[in-house]
Scaffold this motif. Sequence first.
Motif, PDB file in Angstrom:
ATOM      1  N   ARG A 269       0.163  23.353 -41.827  1.00  0.00           N
ATOM      2  CA  ARG A 269       0.397  24.051 -40.559  1.00  0.00           C
ATOM      3  C   ARG A 269       0.545  25.557 -40.771  1.00  0.00           C
ATOM      4  O   ARG A 269       0.169  26.358 -39.910  1.00  0.00           O
ATOM      5  N   GLU A 270       1.096  25.949 -41.922  1.00  0.00           N
ATOM      6  CA  GLU A 270       1.193  27.381 -42.235  1.00  0.00           C
ATOM      7  C   GLU A 270      -0.174  27.959 -42.589  1.00  0.00           C
ATOM      8  O   GLU A 270      -0.528  29.056 -42.134  1.00  0.00           O
ATOM      9  N   VAL A 271      -0.943  27.219 -43.365  1.00  0.00           N
ATOM     10  CA  VAL A 271      -2.280  27.676 -43.764  1.00  0.00           C
ATOM     11  C   VAL A 271      -3.164  27.882 -42.543  1.00  0.00           C
ATOM     12  O   VAL A 271      -3.836  28.913 -42.396  1.00  0.00           O
ATOM     13  N   GLU A 272      -3.172  26.905 -41.634  1.00  0.00           N
ATOM     14  CA  GLU A 272      -4.032  26.979 -40.450  1.00  0.00           C
ATOM     15  C   GLU A 272      -3.569  28.085 -39.502  1.00  0.00           C
ATOM     16  O   GLU A 272      -4.386  28.793 -38.913  1.00  0.00           O
ATOM     17  N   SER A 273      -2.269  28.250 -39.359  1.00  0.00           N
ATOM     18  CA  SER A 273      -1.741  29.315 -38.504  1.00  0.00           C
ATOM     19  C   SER A 273      -2.102  30.693 -39.054  1.00  0.00           C
ATOM     20  O   SER A 273      -2.488  31.600 -38.305  1.00  0.00           O
ATOM     21  N   LYS A 274      -1.997  30.830 -40.361  1.00  0.00           N
ATOM     22  CA  LYS A 274      -2.319  32.113 -40.997  1.00  0.00           C
ATOM     23  C   LYS A 274      -3.789  32.459 -40.808  1.00  0.00           C
ATOM     24  O   LYS A 274      -4.140  33.615 -40.547  1.00  0.00           O
ATOM     25  N   LYS A 275      -4.654  31.474 -40.916  1.00  0.00           N
ATOM     26  CA  LYS A 275      -6.092  31.699 -40.672  1.00  0.00           C
ATOM     27  C   LYS A 275      -6.310  32.313 -39.302  1.00  0.00           C
ATOM     28  O   LYS A 275      -7.050  33.290 -39.142  1.00  0.00           O
ATOM     29  N   LEU A 276      -5.682  31.711 -38.296  1.00  0.00           N
ATOM     30  CA  LEU A 276      -5.861  32.176 -36.920  1.00  0.00           C
ATOM     31  C   LEU A 276      -5.325  33.594 -36.733  1.00  0.00           C
ATOM     32  O   LEU A 276      -6.003  34.457 -36.149  1.00  0.00           O
ATOM     33  N   LEU A 277      -4.118  33.848 -37.201  1.00  0.00           N
ATOM     34  CA  LEU A 277      -3.507  35.155 -37.016  1.00  0.00           C
ATOM     35  C   LEU A 277      -4.299  36.255 -37.730  1.00  0.00           C
ATOM     36  O   LEU A 277      -4.582  37.313 -37.157  1.00  0.00           O
ATOM     37  N   GLN A 278      -4.693  36.005 -38.958  1.00  0.00           N
ATOM     38  CA  GLN A 278      -5.455  37.016 -39.709  1.00  0.00           C
ATOM     39  C   GLN A 278      -6.819  37.268 -39.067  1.00  0.00           C
ATOM     40  O   GLN A 278      -7.274  38.410 -38.991  1.00  0.00           O
ATOM     41  N   TRP A 279      -7.458  36.206 -38.594  1.00  0.00           N
ATOM     42  CA  TRP A 279      -8.751  36.356 -37.903  1.00  0.00           C
ATOM     43  C   TRP A 279      -8.588  37.185 -36.628  1.00  0.00           C
ATOM     44  O   TRP A 279      -9.397  38.066 -36.328  1.00  0.00           O
ATOM     45  N   GLY A 280      -7.532  36.931 -35.876  1.00  0.00           N
ATOM     46  CA  GLY A 280      -7.300  37.683 -34.642  1.00  0.00           C
ATOM     47  C   GLY A 280      -7.075  39.160 -34.908  1.00  0.00           C
ATOM     48  O   GLY A 280      -7.671  40.018 -34.236  1.00  0.00           O
ATOM     49  N   PHE A 281      -6.246  39.485 -35.874  1.00  0.00           N
ATOM     50  CA  PHE A 281      -5.978  40.888 -36.179  1.00  0.00           C
ATOM     51  C   PHE A 281      -7.211  41.595 -36.741  1.00  0.00           C
ATOM     52  O   PHE A 281      -7.421  42.786 -36.509  1.00  0.00           O
ATOM     53  N   ALA A 282      -8.047  40.860 -37.468  1.00  0.00           N
ATOM     54  CA  ALA A 282      -9.231  41.464 -38.085  1.00  0.00           C
ATOM     55  C   ALA A 282     -10.329  41.769 -37.075  1.00  0.00           C
ATOM     56  O   ALA A 282     -11.130  42.690 -37.281  1.00  0.00           O
ATOM     57  N   ASN A 283     -10.374  41.028 -35.987  1.00  0.00           N
ATOM     58  CA  ASN A 283     -11.517  41.118 -35.075  1.00  0.00           C
ATOM     59  C   ASN A 283     -11.227  41.703 -33.700  1.00  0.00           C
ATOM     60  O   ASN A 283     -12.168  42.033 -32.971  1.00  0.00           O
ATOM     61  N   PHE A 284      -9.954  41.858 -33.325  1.00  0.00           N
ATOM     62  CA  PHE A 284      -9.637  42.283 -31.961  1.00  0.00           C
ATOM     63  C   PHE A 284      -8.590  43.392 -31.949  1.00  0.00           C
ATOM     64  O   PHE A 284      -7.863  43.597 -32.913  1.00  0.00           O
ATOM     65  N   GLU A 285      -8.531  44.082 -30.804  1.00  0.00           N
ATOM     66  CA  GLU A 285      -7.483  45.060 -30.574  1.00  0.00           C
ATOM     67  C   GLU A 285      -7.021  44.973 -29.122  1.00  0.00           C
ATOM     68  O   GLU A 285      -7.773  44.549 -28.240  1.00  0.00           O
ATOM     69  N   THR A 286      -5.776  45.361 -28.902  1.00  0.00           N
ATOM     70  CA  THR A 286      -5.188  45.336 -27.559  1.00  0.00           C
ATOM     71  C   THR A 286      -5.184  46.753 -26.998  1.00  0.00           C
ATOM     72  O   THR A 286      -4.730  47.679 -27.670  1.00  0.00           O
ATOM     73  N   LEU A 287      -5.687  46.896 -25.775  1.00  0.00           N
ATOM     74  CA  LEU A 287      -5.724  48.197 -25.119  1.00  0.00           C
ATOM     75  C   LEU A 287      -4.767  48.204 -23.936  1.00  0.00           C
ATOM     76  O   LEU A 287      -4.792  47.292 -23.107  1.00  0.00           O
ATOM     77  N   LYS A 288      -3.943  49.233 -23.860  1.00  0.00           N
ATOM     78  CA  LYS A 288      -3.134  49.441 -22.659  1.00  0.00           C
ATOM     79  C   LYS A 288      -4.005  50.207 -21.668  1.00  0.00           C
ATOM     80  O   LYS A 288      -4.407  51.337 -21.922  1.00  0.00           O
ATOM     81  N   THR A 289      -4.289  49.573 -20.543  1.00  0.00           N
ATOM     82  CA  THR A 289      -5.250  50.151 -19.603  1.00  0.00           C
ATOM     83  C   THR A 289      -4.614  50.779 -18.377  1.00  0.00           C
ATOM     84  O   THR A 289      -5.177  51.701 -17.786  1.00  0.00           O
ATOM     85  N   LEU A 290      -3.454  50.266 -17.954  1.00  0.00           N
ATOM     86  CA  LEU A 290      -2.791  50.791 -16.763  1.00  0.00           C
ATOM     87  C   LEU A 290      -1.297  50.921 -17.023  1.00  0.00           C
ATOM     88  O   LEU A 290      -0.687  50.028 -17.607  1.00  0.00           O
ATOM     89  N   ASP A 291      -0.729  52.050 -16.589  1.00  0.00           N
ATOM     90  CA  ASP A 291       0.713  52.260 -16.720  1.00  0.00           C
ATOM     91  C   ASP A 291       1.440  51.732 -15.494  1.00  0.00           C
ATOM     92  O   ASP A 291       0.972  51.892 -14.361  1.00  0.00           O
ATOM     93  N   ALA A 292       2.588  51.147 -15.733  1.00  0.00           N
ATOM     94  CA  ALA A 292       3.407  50.650 -14.628  1.00  0.00           C
ATOM     95  C   ALA A 292       3.786  51.784 -13.693  1.00  0.00           C
ATOM     96  O   ALA A 292       4.105  52.899 -14.136  1.00  0.00           O
ATOM     97  N   ASN A 293       3.705  51.518 -12.382  1.00  0.00           N
ATOM     98  CA  ASN A 293       4.147  52.443 -11.332  1.00  0.00           C
ATOM     99  C   ASN A 293       3.363  53.756 -11.291  1.00  0.00           C
ATOM    100  O   ASN A 293       3.837  54.742 -10.727  1.00  0.00           O
ATOM    101  N   LYS A 294       2.175  53.758 -11.871  1.00  0.00           N
ATOM    102  CA  LYS A 294       1.306  54.936 -11.806  1.00  0.00           C
ATOM    103  C   LYS A 294       0.170  54.658 -10.824  1.00  0.00           C
ATOM    104  O   LYS A 294      -0.518  53.645 -10.921  1.00  0.00           O
ATOM    105  N   GLU A 295      -0.022  55.567  -9.886  1.00  0.00           N
ATOM    106  CA  GLU A 295      -1.010  55.367  -8.825  1.00  0.00           C
ATOM    107  C   GLU A 295      -2.432  55.276  -9.365  1.00  0.00           C
ATOM    108  O   GLU A 295      -2.865  56.104 -10.167  1.00  0.00           O
TER     109      GLU A 295
END
Length: 394
Positions: A269-295
Motif C-alpha cells: 500500500r505504501e509502494v502503490e501510494s508513492k507511485k501515484l504521488l510521485q507521478w502526480g508531482f512530476a506531471n502536474f502543477e496547481t495554478l491559482k486562477t482567481l483570488d477570493a473577493n476580487k471582482e
Amino acid sequence: MLKLSTKLTKTVFFSGIIALSSVVSAQDVQYGISPPEVNAQTYILMDYNSGAILASLNPDQRQYPASLTKMMTSYVVGQALKQGKIHNSDMVTIGESAWGRNFPDSSKMFLNLNQQVSVADLNKGVIIVSGNDACVALAEHISGTVLNFVDSMNKYVQQFGLKNTNFTTPHGLDDPNQYSSARDMAIIGAHIIRDLPEEYKIYAEKEFTFNKIKQPNRNGLLWDKSMKVDGMKTGHTSQAGYNLAASATNPSNMRLISVVMGVSTYKGREVESKKLLQWGFANFETLKTLDANKEISAQPVYYGDESSVKLGVLLDSFITVPKGKQAEVKARYELDNKYLQAPLAKGQVVGKVIYQLDGKDIAIVNLQVMQEVKEGGFFGNAWDWLVLTIKSLF
C-alpha cells in the motif's frame, strides 16, 4: 491571472461536481498522460486545492474501509473540539465497551477498565495508533452512545455529498453495511485538512506512547525522505485488504491526496501510494486562477436597490494542468441568465468561469455574487420592467 473573455449564454452543466470547493469538474479530465501501473482494487489521486482527479481506477467502487473509517471518526471529534462541545483536557472514564480486552487481535491503545484518560490522548490513540478502543471511548464521551456517534458520522457523509459511503462503527471493523470508496475517502481527507488544521497536525506524528507502550504510526510514508508526506491513515482487515490514504506537498505548495484500497500486502500500500504521488508531482502543477473577493466583472442588475453587482469568487480558486501548459490555458465566463434580477444573495451562483486547454473544457468554477442586492422600490422596478421589455424586442 488569466484574462477572461465573456460569453453571455446559458451555462452547460457537466457531471462530476466536487463538493470540496467552488470547482465543478467537467469530468475526470484525461490529459493523455498515462498513470503508473497501480496494484490495487481501486485507487484515486486528487489535487487537494483544485479537486481535480488526476488518475483513478474504479474510484466509486464500494469497499470495506477498515480503519480508514477513523478519518471520519477523527472529523467528528475535531469538529466537537472546534465547537467547544468537548475539550482536550476532558478526562474520560473507560467503561466496559471501550476496554482494550474487547478488541483482541486488532489495533488498540491498550485502555484499562475504569482508567481516566484525556480526550487529547484518546484522539492521538485514534489517529496515530488506530486504536479501536479509543474510538469507542470518544464516541461514548461525545454522543452518549456509539450508535448516536455513528449517526453524526453519517450526517457528515450526507453533508459532504458522498454517494458510496455508509458507516456502522467508529473503528471500521468489517460490517456488511459499512462501506466507502476511494473517491469518498479522498474527499473526507480533504475536509480534515481544510476544516480542521489542528486535528490534521496529529496525522503527521510518527509514534505515540500510552500506558508505557510505545507504538509507531502505521503510515510508513511519514518516514520517506523523498517526499513530504504529512498524513493520513492506514487500514486493514481480512475482508478489506490493505488500504492507505496519504497526503503530501511539494516545494511549490501543491498538495495531493492519494487513496489505495484492496492492496494485497502491508508494504504494497505504501509502494502503490508513492507511485501515484510521485507521478502526480512530476506531471502536474496547481495554478491559482482567481483570488477570493476580487471582482471579475460588474454586471447590471434589474429590479434591485443597486444598479450593478460585482461578480467573483468567495474562496480562492485553483485549477490543475500538465506541467508547462500554463500559458496555453484559456478562460471565459458565462452567465446562467442574460439579465441579472434582484433579489441576489451574497455568494449566490449566477454563472461559471470555464477553463480550456487544447480546445477541451478542463475545469469550471462557480461565479458568485459578491454582495447582497435587495429588491428595489416600485418606481425603479417599473422603469427596469420597461427597459427589459424594450431590450427583449431586439
